[in-house]
Design a protein around this motif. Structure first.
Motif, PDB file in Angstrom:
ATOM      1  N   MET A  33     -45.822  -7.557  24.315  1.00  0.00           N
ATOM      2  CA  MET A  33     -46.008  -6.795  25.554  1.00  0.00           C
ATOM      3  C   MET A  33     -47.454  -6.901  26.035  1.00  0.00           C
ATOM      4  SD  MET A  33     -46.017  -2.751  25.960  1.00  0.00           S
ATOM      5  CE  MET A  33     -47.806  -2.733  25.964  1.00  0.00           C
ATOM      6  N   SER A  45     -48.071 -10.105  27.518  1.00  0.00           N
ATOM      7  CA  SER A  45     -47.440 -10.217  28.835  1.00  0.00           C
ATOM      8  C   SER A  45     -48.301  -9.617  29.934  1.00  0.00           C
ATOM      9  CB  SER A  45     -46.075  -9.531  28.836  1.00  0.00           C
ATOM     10  OG  SER A  45     -45.207 -10.166  27.942  1.00  0.00           O
ATOM     11  N   ARG A  57     -46.091 -13.481  36.761  1.00  0.00           N
ATOM     12  CA  ARG A  57     -44.731 -12.991  36.805  1.00  0.00           C
ATOM     13  C   ARG A  57     -43.729 -14.035  36.314  1.00  0.00           C
ATOM     14  NH1 ARG A  57     -41.850  -8.944  39.349  1.00  0.00           N
ATOM     15  NH2 ARG A  57     -39.711  -9.570  39.804  1.00  0.00           N
ATOM     16  N   THR A  95     -43.628 -14.398  32.645  1.00  0.00           N
ATOM     17  CA  THR A  95     -42.955 -13.289  31.972  1.00  0.00           C
ATOM     18  C   THR A  95     -41.471 -13.571  31.774  1.00  0.00           C
ATOM     19  OG1 THR A  95     -44.474 -11.806  33.096  1.00  0.00           O
ATOM     20  CG2 THR A  95     -42.555 -10.793  32.089  1.00  0.00           C
ATOM     21  N   PHE A  96     -40.883 -14.252  32.752  1.00  0.00           N
ATOM     22  CA  PHE A  96     -39.440 -14.469  32.720  1.00  0.00           C
ATOM     23  C   PHE A  96     -39.037 -15.758  32.019  1.00  0.00           C
ATOM     24  CE2 PHE A  96     -39.503 -11.634  36.472  1.00  0.00           C
ATOM     25  CZ  PHE A  96     -38.619 -10.702  35.990  1.00  0.00           C
ATOM     26  N   PHE A 121     -44.329   0.965  39.325  1.00  0.00           N
ATOM     27  CA  PHE A 121     -43.848  -0.314  38.813  1.00  0.00           C
ATOM     28  C   PHE A 121     -42.370  -0.525  39.078  1.00  0.00           C
ATOM     29  CE2 PHE A 121     -46.952   1.653  35.919  1.00  0.00           C
ATOM     30  CZ  PHE A 121     -48.053   1.001  36.436  1.00  0.00           C
ATOM     31  N   MET A 122     -41.641   0.558  39.356  1.00  0.00           N
ATOM     32  CA  MET A 122     -40.225   0.418  39.690  1.00  0.00           C
ATOM     33  C   MET A 122     -40.108   0.585  41.193  1.00  0.00           C
ATOM     34  SD  MET A 122     -38.646   2.699  36.605  1.00  0.00           S
ATOM     35  CE  MET A 122     -36.934   2.277  36.900  1.00  0.00           C
ATOM     36  N   GLY A 130     -38.519  -4.620  43.509  1.00  0.00           N
ATOM     37  CA  GLY A 130     -38.386  -5.109  42.152  1.00  0.00           C
ATOM     38  C   GLY A 130     -39.343  -4.414  41.204  1.00  0.00           C
ATOM     39  N   ILE A 131     -39.324  -4.862  39.946  1.00  0.00           N
ATOM     40  CA  ILE A 131     -40.175  -4.265  38.928  1.00  0.00           C
ATOM     41  C   ILE A 131     -41.467  -5.066  38.837  1.00  0.00           C
ATOM     42  CG2 ILE A 131     -40.393  -3.716  36.480  1.00  0.00           C
ATOM     43  CD1 ILE A 131     -37.275  -3.503  36.492  1.00  0.00           C
ATOM     44  N   LYS A 132     -42.602  -4.377  38.910  1.00  0.00           N
ATOM     45  CA  LYS A 132     -43.891  -5.068  38.815  1.00  0.00           C
ATOM     46  C   LYS A 132     -44.267  -5.162  37.350  1.00  0.00           C
ATOM     47  CE  LYS A 132     -45.731  -3.634  43.270  1.00  0.00           C
ATOM     48  NZ  LYS A 132     -46.756  -2.819  43.931  1.00  0.00           N
ATOM     49  N   TRP A 133     -43.808  -6.230  36.703  1.00  0.00           N
ATOM     50  CA  TRP A 133     -43.977  -6.320  35.251  1.00  0.00           C
ATOM     51  C   TRP A 133     -45.433  -6.370  34.822  1.00  0.00           C
ATOM     52  CZ3 TRP A 133     -40.196  -4.816  32.433  1.00  0.00           C
ATOM     53  CH2 TRP A 133     -38.885  -4.993  32.870  1.00  0.00           C
ATOM     54  N   MET A 189     -47.229  -3.143  35.015  1.00  0.00           N
ATOM     55  CA  MET A 189     -46.600  -2.208  34.079  1.00  0.00           C
ATOM     56  C   MET A 189     -47.094  -2.479  32.659  1.00  0.00           C
ATOM     57  SD  MET A 189     -44.184  -1.273  31.763  1.00  0.00           S
ATOM     58  CE  MET A 189     -43.076  -2.661  31.557  1.00  0.00           C
ATOM     59  N   PHE A 190     -47.101  -3.749  32.267  1.00  0.00           N
ATOM     60  CA  PHE A 190     -47.585  -4.089  30.921  1.00  0.00           C
ATOM     61  C   PHE A 190     -49.054  -3.714  30.773  1.00  0.00           C
ATOM     62  CE2 PHE A 190     -44.047  -7.368  30.840  1.00  0.00           C
ATOM     63  CZ  PHE A 190     -43.323  -6.703  29.880  1.00  0.00           C
ATOM     64  N   THR A 243     -50.660  -1.322  32.308  1.00  0.00           N
ATOM     65  CA  THR A 243     -50.779   0.127  32.183  1.00  0.00           C
ATOM     66  C   THR A 243     -50.320   0.603  30.814  1.00  0.00           C
ATOM     67  OG1 THR A 243     -50.348   0.302  34.530  1.00  0.00           O
ATOM     68  CG2 THR A 243     -50.178   2.320  33.257  1.00  0.00           C
ATOM     69  N   TYR A 282     -36.530  -7.218  27.418  1.00  0.00           N
ATOM     70  CA  TYR A 282     -36.356  -7.961  26.171  1.00  0.00           C
ATOM     71  C   TYR A 282     -34.883  -8.165  25.818  1.00  0.00           C
ATOM     72  CZ  TYR A 282     -41.352  -7.432  25.125  1.00  0.00           C
ATOM     73  OH  TYR A 282     -42.712  -7.494  25.162  1.00  0.00           O
ATOM     74  N   GLU A 302     -40.913   7.002  42.654  1.00  0.00           N
ATOM     75  CA  GLU A 302     -39.779   6.092  42.607  1.00  0.00           C
ATOM     76  C   GLU A 302     -38.699   6.678  43.521  1.00  0.00           C
ATOM     77  OE1 GLU A 302     -36.120   4.438  41.352  1.00  0.00           O
ATOM     78  OE2 GLU A 302     -36.650   6.435  40.690  1.00  0.00           O
ATOM     79  N   PHE A 331     -30.822  -3.716  41.091  1.00  0.00           N
ATOM     80  CA  PHE A 331     -31.199  -4.771  42.036  1.00  0.00           C
ATOM     81  C   PHE A 331     -32.301  -5.713  41.530  1.00  0.00           C
ATOM     82  CE2 PHE A 331     -33.646  -1.079  43.249  1.00  0.00           C
ATOM     83  CZ  PHE A 331     -34.894  -1.589  43.516  1.00  0.00           C
ATOM     84  N   PRO A 332     -33.291  -5.235  40.749  1.00  0.00           N
ATOM     85  CA  PRO A 332     -34.311  -6.201  40.323  1.00  0.00           C
ATOM     86  C   PRO A 332     -33.731  -7.339  39.487  1.00  0.00           C
ATOM     87  CG  PRO A 332     -35.081  -3.973  39.935  1.00  0.00           C
ATOM     88  CD  PRO A 332     -33.634  -3.867  40.298  1.00  0.00           C
TER      89      PRO A 332
END
Lengths: 278, 336, 440
Positions: free
Chosen positions: A33, A36, A41, A44-45, A234-235, A239-242, A245-246, A248, B172, C77, C264-265
């Motif tokens: 983590m 990451s 981005r 990450t995927f 981050f949510m 989308g999710i700001k990975w 977020m990591f 933080t 994960y 959120e 959705f993400p």
């Protein structure tokens, strides 16, 4: 004989390795983590995961500059530190009373504390919201500090009570025989001995408050918002700001981890007492 | 610890066996039963005996019960009304115990399924956490360089914010995620952790990762304070390692194990952040545990009455099971 | 000394030049008037974590500087913002001056009196000439129209659902872009069976509101409905509703592994990482898909309106707006804030910052259309949404109880989706529960 020793030594080495492997397994998701937090981005995927990459610092820059993460850390720190100190201050006399006196309904009251500690925060969030509005304490540090006492005090009493009971009562008695008042005996003998237990309790309570989300969310707005509520940043709708977020998550764990490393011996040996007797 | 004069050791075998009946009445610290000296401790000759201890408890009592009493009363009241979250609370209509009745008997209620899932989740997390935690604690409880460092590092999963743990779990455990990478490397197969068969396993694995260290820390601390003498005596008598573990370590550790279980068990039934962020209770209802059900019913489906009724039942379940665990703990304590 | 003198001269020159500029810039003219009357006010605005808010954040410092109004944003959120709103409505007191509201919440804030009707404000002197309310697409404006004929929100982030597809893959395999849902199923099957590492179709199916969101656009094309427009009765047990639920369950087998838990993400990422040939998702995903930092399929994606089912082709509208709280004691300053940020005059800056297009002037602009390949699809899909409206149907029921209905449909539907219960059982259960909510 020699051979046997060598065998034992070998077995012990194997166990050492096993220990290291197990600890590594537990730490691995965290380390991954942290790594990451320095990835883009798309990295990450990636599947299979990318192990070597050029680190980027944009996520850390982002959370400090655009998300103002320090403001939320400051609020969390104020609330966690104050609530923890207040808890300890109020819980110590009560703990002492439960541990050293005999009185009617003692166990009943002690279990009463324990059961109240079980009330899920989400169940009473309405009630607390109305109290906050009525007292004009909505969105203040003070209100959260006080509200957390509801869970912290019983927890602290149960943890520390066992610890005080582990300290031989004879020590205090002999001090009193020598002419010390009861309070003085407590202050000079028992309090120093229970310091470790207090520290351990305080750390666990601090972690609990630091991570609490539901109440912190519903009872604050712009003034006293805490770290866990920043999950919203981050949510997002896009989308999710990975990365941020990591970043933080990394920053958020560091203070407690460093503290735990500094006091590790203290923490662990002290924890024993509370748990064993509590 | 070492500086303490003749350590009584925190373990029950030190409590006088002959004093069993007294201990049962006052389970904790019978050993510390106050001698006559204590009665006049503060020199308040005429004050009633209960006054000092009562005064000491008073601040804690006042704070905790003031908040809790109002909250608990308000929660019970809400569980007996028909009210939509988002309508002014003054519009609430009393419906008696109908909310409870609906949850327990209505054909469309998923409350029963939720309780079943919660039990699976409880057993699925607590038992492995205890076993793994105990095993690791035994591993760390040896003379070895760095074990205090390891122990401190193991606190990290507990420190991470639960909602972020949930997000990390979500990433994960995705089909193209880290967990499947390891599974594929080892077994050649990737699993669908997002599916109805494995979603609960996924949240359980995350919980095990997050909370096993809690067991490790406490149980290790317990192991470190075990008295040395009985083990040495057993070794002189030629007992094997396994025998001394089964007959000495385990019985001595049992009260502590149950205490830790109680603390953890209360948390498992209260926290839902990780599951909520990972799967929101889905797919279907596969990961809807009781606290999550309370949350969804009250705040998302906005049925305050039914949500509160579920919440009251959740509290009753927690209290009932805790009482059982406490009784069990006390019995073991005195039989040990 | 000398340095200081230079500074003073510079400062005077700056003040002077900005004063002359004021005479020319309509925005600064307007802002100067606002500053005279309402400067020094502080307003608090609750917002969701949304790209439009990211865009606004870059615009707010200039607004504050020009008008002297201070703005405090409370960012949450989306789901949490909804809960905060519900809690405030329950408590009958607002702690915000303005709030970002979704179409799903608008009936509630309107009927409860939590928000204030905006018609008097749109017509007031505070509204600048360059605001141009009529330019906002009517479909979006009317999302915030309540039964009393008043609007309770100024939309700035409209959303619809259309189809994303991989132009390169469709071309390479010689497949025509699907225009019916049967063809979608066939194409999805083709790609998931014939292309390595690519699944057929990505969409969201996580239980709760997300399941309802996705399912709701499949209802009308298959002849299903939530409420019968003729009678006003709950009609979730209509045959078309059953068919539509069965259809999205059939799509499942050609989706990426784990679709049943996709929010959705995940749905977007699967498409953006090139792991799905088709995606039926919110238009809000389009800017992300076209962002090469996040997406591997930027520039390779085509956009088309939704395919037709047996009963026709329909889509829906969603969106976000600013509502003003009735309890606010700084309504003038709050309205100035809303009008400024959502105006036509600031639209270019808003879009450049990543804001979501909601105005006819931008969607119809040939330059912008060329830059943003999904603008045309947006316009076409909005016609499909209008067609839905003509039937008296909508994807979001205009009732304060919508979130309850949506949660029931989203849980029971998701249970049927994974086979926990049968489709018939799910439909019967939601018909009963929704009827109870509507009548209660």
């Amino acid at each position: 004989m020699k051979l046997k020793n060598r065998g034992a030594l070998l077995g012990s080495r194997m166990l050492d390795l096993l220990t290291i492997a197990v600890v590594a397994a537990f730490l691995f998701p965290y380390l991954f983590m942290v790594s990451s937090a320095f990835k883009t981005r798309l990295e990450t995927f990636a599947y299979p995961p990318v192990w070597l990459f050029t680190p980027t610092f944009e996520h850390f820059q982002n959370i400090f500059e655009n998300m103002n993460i320090l403001f939320y850390m400051k609020n969390s720190t104020i609330i966690a530190v104050c609530s923890t100190l207040l808890t300890i201050l109020i819980a110590i006399p009560a703990t002492y009373s439960f541990a050293r006196y005999r009185f009617r309904y003692k166990e009943g009251i002690a279990y009463g504390f324990l059961f109240l500690q079980m009330v899920p925060g989400i169940s009473i969030v309405f009630a607390l919201f109305f109290i906050a509005r009525a007292l004009d304490l909505f969105d203040t540090h003070l209100f959260l500090i006080v509200v957390y006492l509801l869970w912290n005090i019983p927890y602290a009493i149960w943890m520390m009570r066992g610890f005080v009971e582990g300290i031989p009562v004879e020590l205090e008695e002999s001090a009193m025989v020598d002419g010390a008042s009861r309070f003085k005996a407590f202050r000079l003998i028992t309090l120093p001995l229970m310091a470790g237990g207090v520290a351990a309790t305080a750390i666990l309570i601090f972690i609990g408050v630091w991570n609490e989300f539901s109440l912190a969310f519903f009872l604050t707005s712009t003034n006293a918002r805490t770290m866990p509520t920043t999950i919203a940043f981050f949510m997002t709708h896009s989308g999710i700001k990975w990365g941020p977020m990591f970043a933080t998550a990394t920053i958020g764990t560091l203070p407690v981890v460093i503290f735990a490393l500094l006091v590790r011996r203290y923490f662990i040996s002290a924890l024993t007492f509370g748990a064993v007797k509590g | 610890m070492g500086s303490l004069p003749p350590s009584p050791g925190p373990f029950p075998q030190n409590e006088g066996r002959g004093d069993k009946s007294a201990s049962l009445k006052d389970s904790r610290g019978a050993r510390n039963a106050p001698p006559s000296l204590w009665g006049r401790g503060l020199g308040w000759g005429s004050a009633p005996q209960w006054l000092v201890p009562a005064l000491l408890i008073l601040p804690a009592f006042a704070v905790v019960f003031a908040i809790a009493a109002y909250s608990a009363f308000s929660l019970f009241q809400l569980s007996t009304v028909d009210l939509t979250f988002g309508e002014p609370f003054r519009l609430a209509e009393g419906v008696g115990l109908q909310n409870y009745q609906w949850l327990l008997t209505n054909e469309h209620s998923t409350f029963g399924a939720t309780v079943r899932i919660t039990i699976h989740y409880l057993l699925g997390t607590l038992i492995p956490e205890l076993l793994i935690g105990f095993a690791i604690a035994l591993l760390l409880n040896r003379k070895m360089r760095g074990n205090s460092l390891f122990t401190a590092l193991l606190i990290i999963p507990v420190v991470l914010m639960p909602s972020m743990v949930g997000l990390i779990g979500r990433l994960y455990f995705s089909y193209d995620g880290l967990i499947n990478f390891f599974f594929e490397s080892v077994t050649g197969i990737r699993h669908n952790w997002y599916g109805k068969d494995l979603a609960l396993v996924a949240v359980i694995l995350v919980d095990i990762w997050e909370w096993t260290p809690f067991f490790i820390l406490i149980l290790l601390a317990g192991l470190q304070t075990l008295p040395v003498e009985p083990f040495e005596a057993a070794r002189v008598d030629g007992a094997s390692r396994w025998q001394s573990f089964a007959h000495l370590t385990l019985p001595m550790m049992l009260p502590l194990i149950l205490t830790t279980l109680i603390l953890r068990f209360m948390d498992v039934l209260r926290l839902f952040d990780v599951i909520f962020v990972m799967f929101s209770g889905g797919p279907g209802t596969a990961t809807t545990t009781l606290p999550l059900y309370v949350y969804r019913t009250t705040l998302v489906q906005r049925d305050v009455g039914r949500g509160s009724a579920a919440s009251v039942m959740l509290i009753i379940i927690i209290v009932a099971l805790t009482v059982i665990l406490i009784k069990l703990r006390e019995r073991i304590k005195f039989e040990a | 000394m000398k340095v200081r003198l230079v500074f003073i001269i510079l400062a005077v020159a700056l003040v002077f030049s900005s004063a002359t500029a004021m005479g020319h810039d309509p925005i600064e003219d307007w802002a100067a008037g606002i500053k005279d009357q309402y400067g020094g006010t502080t307003i608090t605005v609750a917002v969701a974590s949304h790209p439009s808010v990211e865009a606004f954040k870059q615009m707010i410092p200039r607004f504050e500087e020009l008008t002297g109004i201070s703005v405090v944003l409370d960012e949450m959120e989306e789901g949490q913002l909804g809960q905060r709103m519900l809690l405030e409505v329950s408590a009958e007191s607002a702690s915000y001056d303005a709030m970002m509201t979704a179409i799903e919440w608008s009936p509630l804030v309107a009927s409860s009196g939590y928000a204030t009707p905006l018609e008097p404000w749109i017509e007031s002197d505070i509204t600048p000439d360059w605001f141009n309310y009529e330019d906002i697409l009517q479909a979006y404006r009317d999302m915030f129209l309540w039964e009393d004929g008043m609007h309770y929100g100024i939309p700035y982030a409209g959303e619809t659902v259309f189809m994303f597809y991989r132009e390169d893959l469709f071309e390479e395999h010689g497949i025509d872009v699907p225009t019916t849902y049967d063809e979608v199923l066939a194409a999805a099957q083709y790609f998931s069976e014939n292309v390595d590492g690519v699944d057929g179709i990505s969409y969201r199916a996580r239980l709760g509101w997300e399941f309802t969101y996705m399912w709701s656009i499949f209802l009308a094309p298959f002849g299903g409905m939530m409420v019968d427009p003729a009678t006003g009765e709950v009609a979730l047990d209509s045959p078309g509703t059953v068919t539509s639920l069965e259809y999205i369950r059939d799509l499942w087998q050609y989706g990426p592994v784990g679709v049943e838990s996709f929010s959705f993400p995940e749905a977007w990422d699967a498409f953006m990482l090139g792991r799905a040939a088709i995606m039926i998702e919110a238009s809000a995903a389009a800017p992300e898909v076209e962002n090469p930092d996040k997406s591997l399929v930027a520039g390779m994606t085509g956009y088309s309106p939704l395919p037709a089912g047996p009963a026709g082709a329909f889509s829906g509208v969603w969106g976000w707006s600013f509502a003003m709280m009735d309890d606010s004691d700084a309504k003038e300053a709050t309205w100035a804030f809303i009008a400024y940020l959502t105006s036509e005059g600031l639209q270019d800056e808003y879009l450049a910052n990543g804001g979501i297009v909601s105005r006819a002037s931008a969607l119809g602009d040939p330059d912008l259309q060329a830059e943003n390949p999904y603008y045309q699809a947006t316009l076409d899909t909005l016609k499909q949404a209008a067609a839905l409206g003509e039937l008296g149907l909508s994807v979001v029921l205009p009732t304060p109880k919508w979130s309850q209905i949506s949660e029931i449909m989203g849980i029971e539907g998701a249970r049927a989706f994974i086979g926990e219960i049968s489709v018939e059982e799910a439909i019967a259960s939601m018909q009963a529960q929704v009827s109870e909510v509507v009548s209660g």
